[in-house]
Design an enzyme around this catalytic site. Structure first.
Site, mmCIF file in Angstrom:
data_model
loop_
_atom_site.group_PDB
_atom_site.id
_atom_site.type_symbol
_atom_site.label_atom_id
_atom_site.label_comp_id
_atom_site.label_asym_id
_atom_site.label_seq_id
_atom_site.Cartn_x
_atom_site.Cartn_y
_atom_site.Cartn_z
ATOM 1 C CB SER A 683 4.947 -10.999 -4.610
ATOM 2 O OG SER A 683 3.658 -11.523 -4.682
ATOM 3 C CE LYS A 726 1.792 -9.246 -7.690
ATOM 4 N NZ LYS A 726 3.144 -9.401 -7.135
#
Ligand code: ADP
Length: 795
Positions: A683, A726
């Site tokens: 990611s 996140k």
């Protein structure tokens, strides 16, 4: 007895205080320790030490009544035995403890105490020679040594006489006989006293007998008594037709390095571990299947020498099985309405989790025999997993138990028994039918994710419920509604005495904590309460003293006046109590040079912001990666470089001297700070591209932006996991705009509406969109050049 110049034990010894018997030089005992001091000693000396010296400790009998033992250091017995720890086994059941196998080396006396905490350390004087065990029997005390020689000869003969009364065909007896001949005479009182039947008090007398003469005499009287006892027993047995020969048997029990025996009358009353354990196993009321397993283990245990590492493990396992509340059932009292009230009263937010728990309870109420899934809460520390578990237990009227599964592995790791302990511990969890609600705590070191200790078979039966981190606003609410009132109560304070306004709470959250849960927040509030408690108590003392004394105005001015109530914690008071802010550095301060971008990572402990930094220097096109990266992340870095090189012309990216290939004559260094933590996963792709695009273009990335997303060689942005955590991490760090993959759009629905409203989300399908959002004024392409590769591609 002076030690002379021979082998020396260290002059400073950590001391282990034990209620469990007396260790004599030359014998080996198994000790179970669980007091905080002893636990520290084992953890910090035995398990951490790497030298042989670090395995030598002083064992001192703790003569204080165990029932009334307190945390204060008892008056130490003046003499102890230095011993070498040959085995350490840890267990967490029924509470954390270690089992040590220790071989006694020599006596010592305590000269002075050097420290009492975290474990006792003392300056000691060695009282016995150590080399006596290595000198041949013939060179020790002999008949030629006058009175002492005669005494030792008498002792030896009496010990031979005792052995003669036992069944010589037994290997253990024959071995003991050989031992008597091979050991130097001066060691015999200690060795024999630990073998024959003696009480702890008697062993203590032997330990205290520092002069050899006294030691021989003390042990001799015990030896003679043993012979008299055996003679008596023999006479009574002779009368019985079953024991014609009148030979007495020997049982195994005591431990002796390399030579295990314990001479004793046949007696099962105490000490016979296996027999006692067997009785306990049968009496534990366990179901058939568990009983079968236990009996099998018991059989194995009986065959094992106690010095084997597995002995203590098996023993601990059986102890655990015996102590499980097999037959203790609590009756569930289920009332969904009160369960809902209790869950709501105890916990703010967590709606999804509370809903699932209520559903589960409702089904249980309708169908008592429900064999539903085991609910398993997964999430960062301090998000309320234990607390919800505790509430469920309360609503059901069940006991709540907390079991640490992690620690066991770490300790037994050292002895190489990790998998064994794990499988046993977990097996016991699943076999019990009346198991109360538990909170298994697992190790959460950066290398070990908290979920890993569950074997797949167990995991399969669980329904995993994610408990994500909280937003700043949720934390403020949790603090105001729950944490502050709870902490006030725990510190004996009232809202009339201490007031923490909402904006102070916000200050604590943003400047003194950086966490997904609320544990540090709770601790900081606790620290404030402690500081205020001192003020309140001082104030009360001043008032009380004043009330009891006739007022003398001249003296009043010197005393601190009692503080005004309530004490309100503002930002200045906050700094006084908690010190300077821990997290003041603004994210924006990092973006002062090209080649910095902010990514978002997911860890088992919640979301994290993650900087990516790049620099370039003259070189040959090498890429250096630092910051403990996993393979997938390294691949992302290579993909990013390839894509940027392929599109260098489009975006006018250059090398250091303005050349069209960014890598021409240039080395690149990509660094991911916080190097101690291993990072992996795809990611970071978009962040690496943005960071390098900034370096190659000389432009700064927007300082209020963070991003996440996987990339492909063709510049597509693929979806990634952990979006909610996140985003919360980015929000905590003050980020305003977040770039994420288009296909993660749906994950945004999980976010609280207020957070969604405050952040600007850019969802991207390709890297062009990412770069345009990441730089102020976009990241223009030269016109006409290469349309987006992925759109025009015919592949
Ligand atoms: P975990 O088990 O997830 O590590 P805990 O249950 O020990 O966390 O929670 C830490 C502290 O925070 C506890 O005092 C708990 O009551 C409190 N807490 C956590 N979440 C909430 C919440 N949503 N509402 C009220 N208190 C909470």
């Amino acid at each position: 007895m002076a030690s002379g110049d021979g082998i020396k034990i260290p002059s400073r010894l950590p001391l282990l205080l034990t209620h469990e018997g007396v260790l004599l030089p030359g014998s080996t005992v198994r000790l179970s320790v669980d007091s905080p001091r002893n636990m520290h000693l084992v953890g910090e000396r035995l398990l951490r030490g790497t030298s042989l010296k670090s395995t030598i400790i002083g064992v001192i009998p703790n003569t204080r009544d165990p029932e009334h033992d307190t945390d204060d250091l008892p008056g130490l017995h003046k003499i102890g035995t230095a011993g070498i720890a040959v085995q350490v086994v840890g267990s967490n059941w029924p509470k954390p403890h270690f089992t040590l196998l220790i071989t006694g080396l020599c006596r010592f006396s305590v000269s002075s105490l050097l420290k009492e905490r975290p474990f006792v350390l003392a300056e000691v004087e060695q009282l016995d020679k150590l080399e006596q065990y290595t000198t041949p029997a013939t060179q020790g005390v002999t008949a030629a040594d006058g009175e002492l020689g005669e005494l030792s000869e008498k002792f030896y003969q009496t010990a031979v006489q005792l052995l003669g009364m036992l069944d010589m065909s037994l290997p253990v007896v024959a071995k003991s006989r050989r031992l008597l001949d091979s050991l130097p005479r001066e060691t015999l009182p200690d060795v024999v006293a630990s073998m024959i039947r003696t009480s702890n008090k008697e062993k203590l007398q032997v330990l205290d007998a520092v002069s050899l003469e006294e030691r021989f005499k003390t042990a001799l009287s015990m030896l003679t008594r043993q012979i008299d006892g055996l003679n008596l027993l023999r006479k009574t047995r002779k009368k019985s037709p079953d024991n014609e020969k009148g030979v007495l048997s020997v049982r195994k029990g005591g431990v002796f390095p390399g030579r295990q025996f314990n001479l004793d009358e046949e007696d099962e009353e105490d000490g016979d571990d296996a027999a006692a354990l067997q009785r306990k196993v049968h009496g534990a009321n366990m179901p058939e299947a568990a009983l079968r397993v236990c009996l099998k283990e018991l059989k194995r245990l009986k065959k094992m020498p106690q010095s084997m590492p597995e002995y203590a493990l098996t023993r601990n396992y059986l102890d655990l099985m015996v102590e499980l509340p097999w037959s203790k059932n609590t009756k569930d009292c289920l009332d969904i309405r009160s369960a809902r009230t209790l869950l709501d009263n105890d916990h703010y937010a967590m709606d999804k989790l509370k809903r699932r728990v209520l559903e589960y309870l409702a089904v249980r109420q309708l169908k008592a025999s429900l064999k539903g899934p085991i609910l398993c809460f997964v999430g960062p520390p301090g998000v309320g997993k234990t607390s919800v578990g505790r509430s469920i237990a309360r609503t059901l009227g069940r006991e709540f138990h907390r079991i640490a599964l992690g620690g066991v592995c770490d300790q037994s790791d050292i002895r190489g028994h990790r998998s064994w302990t794990q499988s046993r511990t977990t097996a016991s969890l699943t076999t019990t039918s009346t198991w109360p609600l538990t909170s298994p705590k697992c190790s959460s070191s950066p290398r070990q994710t908290p979920r890993r200790p569950f074997p797949p078979a167990l995991l399969d039966r669980m329904e995993l419920l994610q408990v994500p981190g909280y937003t700043q606003e949720e934390k403020v609410e949790i603090a105001q509604r729950h944490l502050i009132p709870n902490q006030l109560e725990q510190h004996g304070l009232t809202p009339q005495q201490l007031h923490i306004p909402q904006d102070t709470t916000q200050g604590i959250i943003s400047r003194y904590t950086r966490e997904a849960g609320v544990r540090s927040l709770e601790r900081k509030i606790g620290a404030i309460c402690r500081a205020v408690a001192v003020k309140v108590a001082e104030g009360r003392r001043v008032t009380e003293t004043e009330a009891s004394m006739p007022e003398k105005p001249s003296e009043r001015g010197d005393k601190a006046a009692p503080p005004e109530m309530p004490i309100v914690i503002d930002h200045i008071a906050l700094k006084d109590i908690l010190g300077p802010a821990l997290f003041e550095m603004e994210v924006s301060e990092r973006f002062t040079l090209p080649g910095v971008a902010l990514g978002l990572a997911w860890t088992p402990l919640g979301g994290e912001i993650m900087f990516v930094e790049a620099s370039r220097m003259e070189g040959e096109g090498q890429l250096t990666l630092t910051g403990q990266l996993g393979d997938v992340m390294k691949e992302s870095a290579h993909l990013a470089i390839s894509w940027l090189r392929a599109n260098a012309k489009t975006y006018q990216l250059t090398n250091m001297v303005g050349g069209p290939d960014p890598l021409d004559g240039t080395d690149i260094h990509l660094h991911f700070p916080a190097g101690a933590v291993t990072k992996d996963g795809p990611s970071a792709g978009v962040t690496i591209v943005t960071c390098l695009a900034s370096l190659f273009s000389g432009r700064l990335v927007r300082s209020d932006i963070a991003m996440t997303g996987e990339i492909t060689l063709r510049g597509l942005v693929l979806p990634v996991g952990g979006i909610k955590d996140k985003v919360l991490a980015a929000y905590r760090a003050g980020v305003k705009r977040i770039i994420l993959p288009k296909r993660n759009d749906k994950d945004l629905e999980e976010l609280p509406a207020n957070i969604r409203a405050k952040l600007d989300f850019v969802t991207a399908t390709n890297l062009d969109e990412v770069l345009n959002a990441a730089f102020d004024g976009g990241f223009p392409r030269t016109t006409g050049e290469q349309a987006l590769t992925q759109l025009s591609s015919k592949l």
